[in-house]
Design an enzyme around this catalytic site. Structure first.
Site, PDB file in Angstrom:
ATOM      1  N   ARG A  23       0.818  -1.228   0.000  1.00 44.28           N
ATOM      2  CA  ARG A  23       0.000   0.000   0.000  1.00 44.28           C
ATOM      3  C   ARG A  23       0.845   1.269   0.000  1.00 44.28           C
ATOM      4  NH1 ARG A  23      -5.600  -0.255   1.336  1.00 44.28           N
ATOM      5  NH2 ARG A  23      -6.291  -2.314   0.733  1.00 44.28           N
ATOM      6  N   ARG A  27      -3.121   6.720   0.725  1.00 41.52           N
ATOM      7  CA  ARG A  27      -3.657   7.860   1.448  1.00 41.52           C
ATOM      8  C   ARG A  27      -2.723   8.546   2.442  1.00 41.52           C
ATOM      9  NH1 ARG A  27      -9.157   5.159   3.410  1.00 41.52           N
ATOM     10  NH2 ARG A  27      -7.795   3.341   3.410  1.00 41.52           N
ATOM     11  N   ARG A  36      -6.432  12.587  -5.501  1.00 40.96           N
ATOM     12  CA  ARG A  36      -7.732  11.968  -5.222  1.00 40.96           C
ATOM     13  C   ARG A  36      -8.833  13.016  -5.014  1.00 40.96           C
ATOM     14  NH1 ARG A  36     -10.888   9.659  -4.395  1.00 40.96           N
ATOM     15  NH2 ARG A  36     -11.075   8.241  -2.648  1.00 40.96           N
ATOM     16  N   ASP A  72      -7.021  -1.993  -7.695  1.00 38.32           N
ATOM     17  CA  ASP A  72      -7.523  -2.694  -6.510  1.00 38.32           C
ATOM     18  C   ASP A  72      -7.708  -4.166  -6.849  1.00 38.32           C
ATOM     19  OD1 ASP A  72      -8.528  -2.122  -3.665  1.00 38.32           O
ATOM     20  OD2 ASP A  72     -10.073  -3.437  -4.470  1.00 38.32           O
ATOM     21  N   TYR A 144     -15.450 -10.950  -0.572  1.00 43.35           N
ATOM     22  CA  TYR A 144     -16.106  -9.661  -0.858  1.00 43.35           C
ATOM     23  C   TYR A 144     -17.409  -9.862  -1.636  1.00 43.35           C
ATOM     24  CZ  TYR A 144     -12.210  -6.822   0.828  1.00 43.35           C
ATOM     25  OH  TYR A 144     -11.275  -6.209   1.625  1.00 43.35           O
TER      26      TYR A 144
HETATM   27  O1  1CP Z   1       0.335   0.802  -3.141  1.00 42.20           O
HETATM   28  C1  1CP Z   1      -0.564  -0.005  -3.287  1.00 42.20           C
HETATM   29  O2  1CP Z   1      -0.545  -1.136  -2.771  1.00 42.20           O
HETATM   30  C2  1CP Z   1      -1.718   0.437  -4.144  1.00 42.20           C
HETATM   31  C3  1CP Z   1      -2.505  -0.588  -4.846  1.00 42.20           C
HETATM   32  C4  1CP Z   1      -3.527  -1.350  -3.989  1.00 42.20           C
HETATM   33  C5  1CP Z   1      -3.466  -2.699  -3.623  1.00 42.20           C
HETATM   34  C6  1CP Z   1      -2.328  -3.667  -3.871  1.00 42.20           C
HETATM   35  C7  1CP Z   1      -4.767  -0.854  -3.506  1.00 42.20           C
HETATM   36  C8  1CP Z   1      -5.253   0.530  -3.661  1.00 42.20           C
HETATM   37  N1  1CP Z   1      -5.463  -1.884  -2.922  1.00 42.20           N
HETATM   38  C9  1CP Z   1      -4.697  -3.019  -2.971  1.00 42.20           C
HETATM   39  C10 1CP Z   1      -5.018  -4.355  -2.498  1.00 42.20           C
HETATM   40  C11 1CP Z   1      -6.236  -4.572  -1.668  1.00 42.20           C
HETATM   41  N2  1CP Z   1      -7.475  -3.984  -1.734  1.00 42.20           N
HETATM   42  C12 1CP Z   1      -6.292  -5.576  -0.678  1.00 42.20           C
HETATM   43  C13 1CP Z   1      -5.169  -6.536  -0.382  1.00 42.20           C
HETATM   44  C14 1CP Z   1      -4.166  -5.960   0.551  1.00 42.20           C
HETATM   45  C15 1CP Z   1      -4.550  -5.947   2.003  1.00 42.20           C
HETATM   46  O3  1CP Z   1      -4.801  -7.035   2.560  1.00 42.20           O
HETATM   47  O4  1CP Z   1      -4.566  -4.863   2.576  1.00 42.20           O
HETATM   48  C16 1CP Z   1      -7.577  -5.534  -0.111  1.00 42.20           C
HETATM   49  C17 1CP Z   1      -8.104  -6.407   1.003  1.00 42.20           C
HETATM   50  C18 1CP Z   1      -8.319  -4.522  -0.796  1.00 42.20           C
HETATM   51  C19 1CP Z   1      -9.747  -4.150  -0.577  1.00 42.20           C
HETATM   52  C20 1CP Z   1      -9.854  -2.692  -0.317  1.00 42.20           C
HETATM   53  N3  1CP Z   1      -9.892  -1.747  -1.304  1.00 42.20           N
HETATM   54  C21 1CP Z   1      -9.799  -2.019   0.921  1.00 42.20           C
HETATM   55  C22 1CP Z   1      -9.710  -2.730   2.271  1.00 42.20           C
HETATM   56  C23 1CP Z   1     -10.813  -2.390   3.266  1.00 42.20           C
HETATM   57  C24 1CP Z   1     -12.089  -3.157   3.134  1.00 42.20           C
HETATM   58  O5  1CP Z   1     -13.141  -2.503   3.234  1.00 42.20           O
HETATM   59  O6  1CP Z   1     -12.077  -4.389   3.010  1.00 42.20           O
HETATM   60  C25 1CP Z   1      -9.829  -0.645   0.646  1.00 42.20           C
HETATM   61  C26 1CP Z   1      -9.781   0.497   1.643  1.00 42.20           C
HETATM   62  C27 1CP Z   1      -9.881  -0.492  -0.761  1.00 42.20           C
HETATM   63  C28 1CP Z   1      -9.833   0.783  -1.559  1.00 42.20           C
HETATM   64  C29 1CP Z   1      -8.447   1.164  -1.912  1.00 42.20           C
HETATM   65  N4  1CP Z   1      -7.614   0.374  -2.692  1.00 42.20           N
HETATM   66  C30 1CP Z   1      -6.391   0.996  -2.834  1.00 42.20           C
HETATM   67  C31 1CP Z   1      -6.446   2.241  -2.125  1.00 42.20           C
HETATM   68  C32 1CP Z   1      -5.316   3.248  -2.033  1.00 42.20           C
HETATM   69  C33 1CP Z   1      -7.724   2.324  -1.544  1.00 42.20           C
HETATM   70  C34 1CP Z   1      -8.246   3.519  -0.759  1.00 42.20           C
HETATM   71  C35 1CP Z   1      -8.906   4.430  -1.750  1.00 42.20           C
HETATM   72  C36 1CP Z   1      -9.049   5.861  -1.325  1.00 42.20           C
HETATM   73  O7  1CP Z   1      -9.951   6.152  -0.551  1.00 42.20           O
HETATM   74  O8  1CP Z   1      -8.278   6.706  -1.840  1.00 42.20           O
END
Ligand code: 1CP
Length: 329
Positions: A23, A27, A36, A72, A144
């Site tokens: 990640r 953010r 964003r 994502d 999910y």
């Molecule tokens: O630097 C990076 O890793 C950016 C790319 C990336 C990756 C590899 C994002 C961007 N998401 C992911 C993987 C991801 N997404 C996982 C696997 C990693 C982990 O276990 O943490 C999971 C479970 C998700 C699902 C997801 N998408 C969540 C988790 C919370 C939930 O509700 O289950 C969230 C917050 C997102 C949205 C998201 N994806 C990525 C970002 C930066 C965000 C936040 C978006 C924002 O508000 O700007």
């Protein structure tokens, strides 16, 4: 071209321990928040120019050894006809196992923006930086889809796996085929390595993990012609089973000491595993944690320094700088 991250995954000696952060594009970075403010999450992901810029932000600031593509794990499901929003995590209609098994196959052209983002990132990073593609593991995507979003304990998922294992297997098989082609596309486009995120596999007991999640993860990663990393956080109770996936690298979370992970996984590369909370402390605490970690991997090839899970959004960027410097010095 020698890329330290790839050398470590091949168990070859490296001049310095490679480091990146799960990640790392996101953010906690003011320049990310600034972008964003002008684009929704989905818009940012599907616009290669913006997604590539976000991918490059942490590389420019900190010079990690790997650039993980901004997208994502749910992104390819949108290209299979699943509608969703992000708030901040994915929100969608709960699906039945039969509906998941009957999803449209992944049409690779519908994720052409990811292909283009990877091309742009490859030409935008230094030669020695590895480009990291990724996908969600079938069990985690199914979690999910069944729940309609994140969940505290994934009770609905666990209930459905118990009620109808055959239907669960069919759903996981469909997801595995789609993610395999998605990862193959990323490698063709220029990714050097792929990571499979099995973020919620840890909610399963050993038998259910072995019978359902593990074969689906193996199928997804099997036969891809590049180094592969598998990551199942909160899964210390299945580490020995994960070895059967047979990939080059395993990411482990902070709950399992690094040397113990090696004892249970065998002669493979290991990625990790500093508690993301350490980066909320001060630079002295960060340097101490890094030096403890490096002591545990001293004399071994095949260590990629990373956190044990994604970086917390409240992490001060200067602490990330202290972390990367501590690994390098
Ligand atoms: O630097 C990076 O890793 C950016 C790319 C990336 C990756 C590899 C994002 C961007 N998401 C992911 C993987 C991801 N997404 C996982 C696997 C990693 C982990 O276990 O943490 C999971 C479970 C998700 C699902 C997801 N998408 C969540 C988790 C919370 C939930 O509700 O289950 C969230 C917050 C997102 C949205 C998201 N994806 C990525 C970002 C930066 C965000 C936040 C978006 C924002 O508000 O700007």
């Amino acid at each position: 071209m020698v890329r330290p991250l790839i050398e470590a995954l091949r168990m070859r000696p490296v001049a310095r321990r490679p480091v990146w952060i799960m990640r790392q594009a996101g953010r906690y970075l003011p320049e990310y928040r600034e972008l964003r403010a002008r684009h929704s999450f989905q818009e940012a992901v599907s616009t290669p120019q913006v997604a590539a810029e976000i991918t490059l932000q942490p590389i420019r600031r900190f010079g990690m050894d790997g650039a993980v593509i901004f997208a994502d794990i749910m992104t390819p499901l949108e290209a299979m006809g699943v509608e969703m929003t992000f708030d901040p995590g994915p929100r969608l209609r709960p699906h039945t196992l039969a509906e998941v098994a009957a999803l449209e196959p992944l049409d690779i052209d519908r994720v052409g923006f990811v292909t283009e983002t990877i091309r742009r990132v490859r030409s935008g990073v230094p030669d020695e930086t590895a480009v990291i593609g990724f996908a969600g593991a079938p069990l985690t995507l199914l979690a999910y889809l069944v729940e309609g979003g994140g969940s505290k304990d994934f009770m609905r998922l666990r209930g459905q796996l118990r009620a109808d294992p055959a239907a669960a297997r069919a759903a996981l098989t469909a997801l595995a085929a789609a993610m395999k082609s998605y990862l193959a596309m990323q490698l063709d486009a220029g990714a050097d390595v792929v990571q499979l995120f099995d973020s919620w596999a840890g909610v399963l007991d050993r038998d259910t993990y072995r019978d359902l999640a593990l074969p689906a993860a193996s199928t997804t990663l099997g036969g891809l012609d590049a180094p592969r990393i598998y990551f199942a956080p909160g899964s210390g109770h299945t580490l020995d089973l994960q070895a059967a996936i047979g990939v080059e690298g395993y990411a482990v979370d902070w709950r399992v000491p690094l040397d113990e992970a090696w004892a249970r996984l065998g002669d493979v590369a290991i990625q990790g595993n500093i508690d993301p909370a350490v980066l909320l402390a001060d630079p002295d605490a960060i340097r101490k944690a890094v030096s403890d970690l490096l002591a545990r991997s001293a004399g071994r090839d095949g260590h990629i320094v990373n956190l044990g899970h994604g970086i917390d959004r409240h992490t001060p960027p200067e602490n990330v700088a202290a972390f990367v410097e501590a690994v390098r010095s």
